[in-house]
Every structure is written in structure tokens, then in C-alpha cells.
Design a protein around this motif. Structure first.
Motif, PDB file in Angstrom:
ATOM      1  N   ALA A  90      39.158  48.224  32.870  1.00  0.00           N
ATOM      2  CA  ALA A  90      39.803  48.519  34.171  1.00  0.00           C
ATOM      3  C   ALA A  90      40.543  49.663  34.097  1.00  0.00           C
ATOM      4  O   ALA A  90      41.449  49.162  34.351  1.00  0.00           O
ATOM      5  CB  ALA A  90      39.395  48.672  35.361  1.00  0.00           C
ATOM      6  N   ILE A 139      35.041  48.763  41.770  1.00  0.00           N
ATOM      7  CA  ILE A 139      34.878  48.424  40.277  1.00  0.00           C
ATOM      8  C   ILE A 139      34.029  47.063  40.330  1.00  0.00           C
ATOM      9  O   ILE A 139      33.012  47.049  39.551  1.00  0.00           O
ATOM     10  CB  ILE A 139      35.695  48.928  39.532  1.00  0.00           C
ATOM     11  CG1 ILE A 139      36.074  50.753  39.015  1.00  0.00           C
ATOM     12  CG2 ILE A 139      35.450  48.370  37.872  1.00  0.00           C
ATOM     13  CD1 ILE A 139      37.252  51.136  38.428  1.00  0.00           C
ATOM     14  N   VAL A 162      36.980  41.133  34.391  1.00  0.00           N
ATOM     15  CA  VAL A 162      37.325  42.763  34.246  1.00  0.00           C
ATOM     16  C   VAL A 162      38.617  42.951  34.371  1.00  0.00           C
ATOM     17  O   VAL A 162      39.717  41.755  34.605  1.00  0.00           O
ATOM     18  CB  VAL A 162      37.705  43.659  36.022  1.00  0.00           C
ATOM     19  CG1 VAL A 162      38.240  45.101  35.963  1.00  0.00           C
ATOM     20  CG2 VAL A 162      36.163  44.105  36.150  1.00  0.00           C
TER      21      VAL A 162
END
Length: 763
Positions: free
Chosen positions: A288, A311, A320
């Protein structure tokens, strides 16, 4: 809840004090030997890795370092060496490596062009006649070094095959699959050797995926990654994109890779919307990109934390990685040493080192750790900058709010102006000129340093600059150039010089970034509203004109180049800021004309690099970029000749916008790809004055008269000789004095050769 870790995509190569540049240039100058160059660059490389480790970055990239350019590294790794260089196979010698980048006595350098829409330049690989071979496994060597010397389990970085090929030249696009088939086994071998070494993850950069790729491109990409997936068993691939939103998001998300990196800063919300609509494969890792890898402002941690939180919710348990939107190559190393800036501004900055801190803070916050005090510091810094008087100049805001009321067209069209200018200037057929700057010698740089340090008074420095102007006006007249320039000896940089004299700009002491090769630039910071204060170039230009009867051009940098080569405030649109700059420059254009300088060059070398990566977004940018240029130049008389200069080829697709600038004369940097640009004029008529650069100023070699004659001949097959100018392809600031004089003599000789032929034909 998702597993959340911090990661980086790449770090500036140049060192905190540009040690990288100094070592490479010392090697080129013969001041150090090759082994010493290796030692010095290794120290910088390992220092970068250690810094990231010490900051708490969990995923550290390796093989993001280079001796010149990462695309040139990739080309040399696969034996992509043009035939004109004496390469016998095996690992590429440094002499050949640097020869490709800079040229040498035996061969011209390869073309250099912009890296997507940044101000970084890469060396364009030439695939014609090449049978690729694996010369050395660079990612493997970088991985081993980090592990053995620092105990870092790095993530090797490799430029993706499709991006590499799309950025290359010299192959038939209809046979792209054949080219892929010739390179793919070598890529597989690199990855297989990494897997055998025990590497867990590799970052494969495919920024080409954020451009306007089509379904056929997607099929090629799918073929490549299916082949990679079939070859590997334990090595995981992080497919990394940046500089915008990916096209074909569902298909890209479905590629057989273990991780995908997305830019959530420069995507205009499109990547986030794609996540909302299509989700994300839970078995994959999402990189991300939530910290801006291309600008120098502190992140709004509250906003980015909220974005990251959404997200994490959208990926529903997938791992992530909190990372920058791109490599940090595009920002300076550290703001820690910027002690001369106003505290309100300095506290709002975040260079590469500070961005590492932000990545770690966001990761901690997303993982539930307490970081409230650090968030508050950032919040207060940004609030103080927003309230600064420099950001609230009502006179500037009012003009921009009513920009449609400002003059943006010359009084008459070019055909009328051309007649008036021919009558006034009486220039010879195929007039010669230069782009603006002359060599910035060691003596000139030393004098500037003495003045900046207070060792010289302003009058003492001013007299020194006048001596340089006198010398080069004399040289130009002796060489026989028709339209002269004063040489820009008072200027360090074509953007910095103007920024120092306009309101709304600030300057760092160590905010250097790599532009091309060892060339580093220190972009100004546009932090406030831009306004004209007083004339900036009139004194030196008027003095130069007083020394000669030939015309001397006033030299300005255009609004779009100032915008694109600066770090720009993020609270206003770039369009808005460009208009502020344009209106300030218009006052300088008018001041030059009032002082009797009636040839004025407003350079826009960076206009094309500002193009959005998706063609669908081009028109909006080009419309306001053209308007900004015309706002700067449209209030002068018909007899005042407006010149401009642009860099590099690939102008065929924006030729209408270039024409719309309505400059009386444009010069284009094109010597490394001259034939390609000339070919574009076979398909598109250019009705104004034009000069195509007839020799490459980025190489130290002196081109022969015959070489330049050949370039002129080719250009005159498609361009009107009555409108054609002869010039180098860019400024001569970085060249030596003797090579500059010798090259310009040959350039004038080439022009005279054509004039003689023209006279004979017309007798």
C-alpha cells in the motif's frame, strides 16, 4: 486483522552529501582507480541499507543502487550492448558501461529520456541486432552483500521484463512476442538462482501497468507471469506498480504472483475505487503506497492513517505492507541538515529519511501501537504552514481566480509577425544560435561560492560575471554565431535562479536529487503564492547587448518547467500554481522588452514530462500548460521574437499543442534520436520557426562538420528552410570550454556550407 509491516521500494543513491556523484566524477576524471570507486560506492550502498534497518523498516530493497542508471544496469545485465561498442561478451566493463551512457571517442552515447513523468532520466536500451545473454546476476549479488555484511534479509529489486522492453527501442513491435521469448529464459534464470539462494521475496517493478496499456499488452504480461509462476516453487513475487493507477485492475490482481504493490497517492483515487469495487485476493500481499515518494512534504498522518485503515478493511485479512508510492529516488536524502530554512517551512518537510519515519509511524498506528504524540507534532507543523502569510497573498489569488480575463494571445498571427521580424532582424539564411548557457567552469563555480559565503561583495561578483559575458560575447562573434546569448554565468540552475528572485519559493542547502547519471539538481520548493518582485535578468542581458551589434536573446525559464522541476505545494492544484508563475514571468518578459531586448527565449524543456501517464488525461494538462506559456509571452510587440526550447523526442503526439504555444522559434533537443523526430515532421507540418539540435551536448566528444551537415540535410527534407535555425540540442553549461568552442565552430561551418549551396542554387 491483516498482518501489517513496513517496507520501502528504493532509496536515493547519491548520499547525504552527494558522495556518489563525487566518486563517479573523480573516476571519470582519472583521479581515482576502479577499485577505489567500488569501495566508495559500496560504503554509500551499505550506509543506505543500514539507515533503513536502523529506522525500523522491515522490508528493505536491495539492487536499487546503481553506478549510473537502473535501466542501463538491466540492459548490461542481459548483454544489451549496442554494436558500435567493442563488447566481447561476459560481464560488461565499466568503460563500456559508461561509454553507453556518455559516449566516447569511438561511439556515440545511447539515447536518454525521461523516466515516466518524473525528472529522472534513463538510458534507452537498444535491442536491434542483440542476442541477449545473462552477464551477471545483479539482484543476487546485492542480496548476498546485504546479508553477509549487514545481516539484512533484503528484497531484491528487478525491473520487470515488460516495462524494460516497452522502454527499449530497436525492435519490431509486431514481433514483440519473439523479443519476450528471447529474454524470458534469462529472467527465469535470474529468479531461479535467487530461489536457490534462499531468497523469499523479489520485487519486480512494472510501472508500465499504470500507463495506457491495452488488452494485447495485458496478454503479454499474463504470458510472462504465468511462465515465472510455473518456474518457481518457493520464491514469492511482489509485482510493484507506481506513479498512478493500474489499468485492468481485476486482471492484474489475478496475475499468478504472491503480492501486488499499488500507488494510493498519485492514483487520483482510482486504485482505491478499484479495491472497493473488486476487492483484493486474500491470499496475496498488498503493498500500500500511502506515503508520497515524489514530493517533500510531511504527510497528513491523520488522512493517510484513515486511508490505510480503509485499505486494511477492504483487503479483508490479506497482508499489507505500508510503503511509499514509489522509490524514494525522487526526493532528497534528509531534511535533518536544513538548518537555514524558516522553522515553519522546515518542520513541514519530509525527505527520504523522514519518510522512513512516517512509514514506521503509520505501521505502528495501524497495528494498534500508541503514536498520538508523533501524530500531533505532524499535525501542528502542517497547520502552521497553512496559516503562513506566504500562502495567503490575496493579490495573487485574485488574478488567478480571474485568469480568463488575462491576455493569452499575441496581437497578430505568426505569418504577420514573421514579416515584421524579418524586416527588423535581417538574419541570414539558416541563422545560428545556442540554447543559452555556456560552460560553468571551476573558476565560475568558485567565484559564486566566494560571493555566497560573503568573501566577495556583490559588486565584485557582478564584475566577475561581466568579465565572463565579455569573453563569451567575443567568442561567439569570432566563431560567427548570428544570435548571441550572455551565457548565464550568474545562474546555478535554470529554475533555482528564478525561484530565488520570486516570492513563494524556498531553497534547501542539501536537497539534491539525481536527474541523469551523476547530474544532480536541487529543486526549489514552491511553498507559497508566487509573485514578481523586481526584474531578474535585465541587467546582465542589457550589458551583453551593449557589447555587440548582433541580437542577444533574453533567457527565461518557462512556467511549466519551473513547475515540473520544483517541489510543488500540495494544497493547490498544479494548474493554479502554473498560472501564478506565468503571471510573474510575464512581468519579466515585459521588463526585457522595455529595456530593448526583443528576442526573448522562454524555455519549456519539461513541458512533455508533465504529461499524465494515461492518454485520456493528456488534453486537460496540455490545455492549461499551453495557456500558462501564452500568459507569459503574449503581451509583447509583433517584432519581439519569442523563442522556446524543449527536450527530447516523441513530440509527434503533442505537435498540435507545441504549435499552440505560438512561439516564433522553437528549438528541440533531438541529437540522440534525430531521425525519429524528423520522421514525425513527415507526418505533421510545423508552421513556425524551428531548430532541431544538430549535436549532442551531453557527450564530451566534438562532432564533425559532416555529422552536423547530415543532420541538417535530413531535417530540411521535411521542414521549411526559410524557418529553420541551427543550434546545439541543449545548453552548454556542463561542457568544457575548448570542446564547446570547437563544436560551435563546426556547427557554424555546417551552416555556412548550406548557405553557399543555397546561394549557388538561387543565382
Amino acid at each position: 486483522m491483516s498482518n501489517i509491516r513496513s517496507g520501502n521500494l528504493g532509496f536515493p543513491r547519491i548520499g547525504e552529501n552527494r558522495e556518489w556523484k563525487k566518486a563517479i566524477e573523480a573516476f571519470w576524471a582519472g583521479k581515482i582507480q576502479e577499485n577505489e570507486l567500488h569501495q566508495q560506492l559500496e560504503a554509500i550502498r551499505l550506509g543506505n541499507l543500514k539507515l533503513q534497518k536502523d529506522k525500523g523498516i522491515e522490508i528493505i530493497p536491495v539492487n536499487d543502487f546503481t553506478y549510473y542508471d537502473h535501466i542501463l544496469d538491466t540492459a548490461s545485465m542481459f548483454g544489451v550492448i549496442p554494436d558500435r561498442f567493442s563488447y566481447q561478451g561476459g560481464e560488461v566493463p565499466l568503460s563500456t558501461y559508461y561509454g553507453i551512457a556518455r559516449g566516447n571517442r569511438e561511439a556515440a552515447a545511447s539515447e536518454m529520456t525521461k523516466w515516466f513523468n518524473t525528472n529522472y532520466h534513463y538510458i534507452v536500451p537498444e535491442l536491434s541486432g542483440i542476442t541477449p545473454q545473462l552477464t551477471v546476476n545483479r539482484p543476487l549479488a546485492a542480496y548476498r552483500e546485504a546479508k553477509e555484511k549487514l545481516g539484512i534479509e533484503g528484497r531484491p529489486v528487478l525491473v520487470g521484463l515488460y516495462t524494460f522492453l516497452k522502454l527499449s527501442k530497436g525492435y519490431d513491435s509486431a514481433k514483440l512476442q519473439d523479443v519476450i521469448d528471447s529474454f524470458l529464459p534469462l529472467y527465469l534464470r535470474v529468479l531461479k538462482e535467487l530461489e536457490e539462494e534462499g531468497v523469499k521475496w523479489v520485487q519486480i517493478d512494472e510501472p508500465i501497468l499504470v500507463t495506457s496499456v491495452n488488452e494485447q499488452d495485458l496478454k503479454y504480461i499474463q504470458t510472462i507471469y504465468e511462465a515465472i509462476n510455473q518456474e518457481l516453487t518457493t520464491l514469492s513475487i511482489q509485482l510493484q506498480t507506481y506513479f498512478g493507477s493500474v489499468e485492468f485492475y481485476p486482471e492484474v490482481a489475478a496475475l499468478p504472483v504472491q503480492g501486488i504493490g499499488l500507488d494510493f497517492v498519485h492514483d487520483e483515487g482510482r486504485n482505491l475505487e478499484a479495491l472497493r469495487q473488486h476487492g483484493f485476493p486474500q491470499e496475496k500481499t498488498l503493498g500500500a503506497g500511502v506515503i508520497d515518494g515524489r514530493n517533500i512534504w510531511r504527510a497528513d498522518l491523520d488522512a493517510q492513517s484513515s486511508l490505510l485503515s480503509e485499505i486494511v478493511q477492504l483487503v479483508k485479512g490479506a497482508e499489507v505492507i505500508v510503503q511509499p508510492s514509489s522509490s524514494l529516488l525522487h526526493v532528497p536524502v534528509t531534511a535533518r541538515t536544513e538548518t537555514k530554512l524558516e522553522p515553519v517551512l522546515k518542520n513541514a518537510l519530509a525527505f527520504a529519511e523522514e519518510k522512513l519515519n512516517e512509514l514506521v509511524l503509520l505501521t505502528k498506528q495501524a497495528s494498534g501501537e500508541q503514536v498520538a504524540s508523533e501524530f500531533q507534532v505532524s499535525r501542528e507543523a502542517l497547520s502552521a504552514l497553512s496559516a503562513s502569510p506566504a500562502r495567503n497573498r490575496e493579490n495573487v489569488r485574485s488574478l488567478v481566480d480571474h485568469i480568463a480575463d488575462q491576455p493569452s494571445h499575441r496581437e497578430h498571427n505568426f505569418s504577420i509577425r514573421q514579416v515584421a521580424q524579418e524586416k527588423k532582424w535581417k538574419l541570414p539564411f539558416l541563422p545560428t544560435t545556442t540554447i543559452g548557457s555556456f560552460p560553468q567552469t571551476t573558476e565560475i563555480r568558485a567565484a559564486r561560492q566566494k560571493w555566497r559565503k560573503g568573501e566577495w561583495s556583490s559588486s565584485q561578483y557582478g564584475e566577475f560575471v561581466k568579465e565572463q559575458i565579455r569573453d563569451w560575447i567575443s567568442k561567439q562573434e569570432e566563431i560567427g554565431i548570428d544570435v548571441l546569448v550572455h551565457g548565464e554565468f550568474e545562474r546555478t540552475d535554470m529554475v533555482e535562479f528564478f525561484g530565488e528572485k520570486l516570492a513563494g519559493f524556498a531553497f534547501t542547502s542539501g536537497g539534491w536529487v539525481q536527474s541523469y547519471g551523476s547530474r544532480c539538481v536541487k529543486p526549489p520548493i514552491i511553498y507559497g503564492d508566487v509573485d514578481f518582485i523586481e526584474p531578474m535578468t535585465v541587467e546582465e542581458t542589457v550589458y551583453a547587448q551593449s557589447l555587440t551589434k548582433k541580437p542577444v536573446k533574453g533567457m527565461l525559464t518557462g512556467p511549466i518547467t519551473i513547475l515540473n522541476w520544483s517541489f510543488v505545494r500540495s494544497d493547490l492544484s498544479r494548474e493554479n500554481v502554473s498560472y501564478q508563475i506565468a503571471l510573474a514571468l510575464r512581468k519579466e518578459v515585459e521588463a526585457l522588452e522595455h529595456a530593448g531586448i526583443e528576442m526573448i527565449q522562454v524555455d519549456e524543456p519539461a513541458l512533455r514530462e508533465g504529461l499524465p501517464l494515461k492518454r485520456a488525461d493528456w488534453n486537460n494538462y496540455l490545455n492549461w500548460a499551453v495557456l500558462a506559456f501564452r500568459l507569459s509571452t503574449s503581451t509583447v510587440r509583433d517584432t519581439t521574437q519569442i523563442h522556446t526550447h524543449m527536450c527530447y523526442c516523441e513530440f509527434h503526439d503533442i505537435i498540435d499543442s507545441i504549435t499552440a504555444l505560438d512561439a516564433d522559434v522553437i528549438s528541440i533537443e533531438t541529437s540522440r534520436s534525430h531521425g525519429e523526430l524528423v520522421h514525425s515532421f513527415e507526418e505533421h507540418t510545423y508552421p513556425l520557426g524551428i531548430g532541431l539540435g544538430v549535436y549532442d551536448i551531453h557527450s564530451p566528444r566534438v562532432p564533425s562538420v559532416d555529422e552536423m551537415v547530415s543532420m541538417i540535410e535530413r531535417a530540411l527534407q521535411v521542414l521549411d528552410p526559410k524557418l529553420f535555425w541551427i543550434n546545439p540540442d541543449c545548453g552548454l553549461k556542463t561542457r568544457g570550454v575548448q570542446e564547446t568552442v570547437d563544436s560551435l565552430r563546426n556547427m557554424v561551418a555546417a551552416a555556412e556550407k548550406f548557405r553557399e549551396a543555397h546561394v549557388k542554387v538561387n543565382v
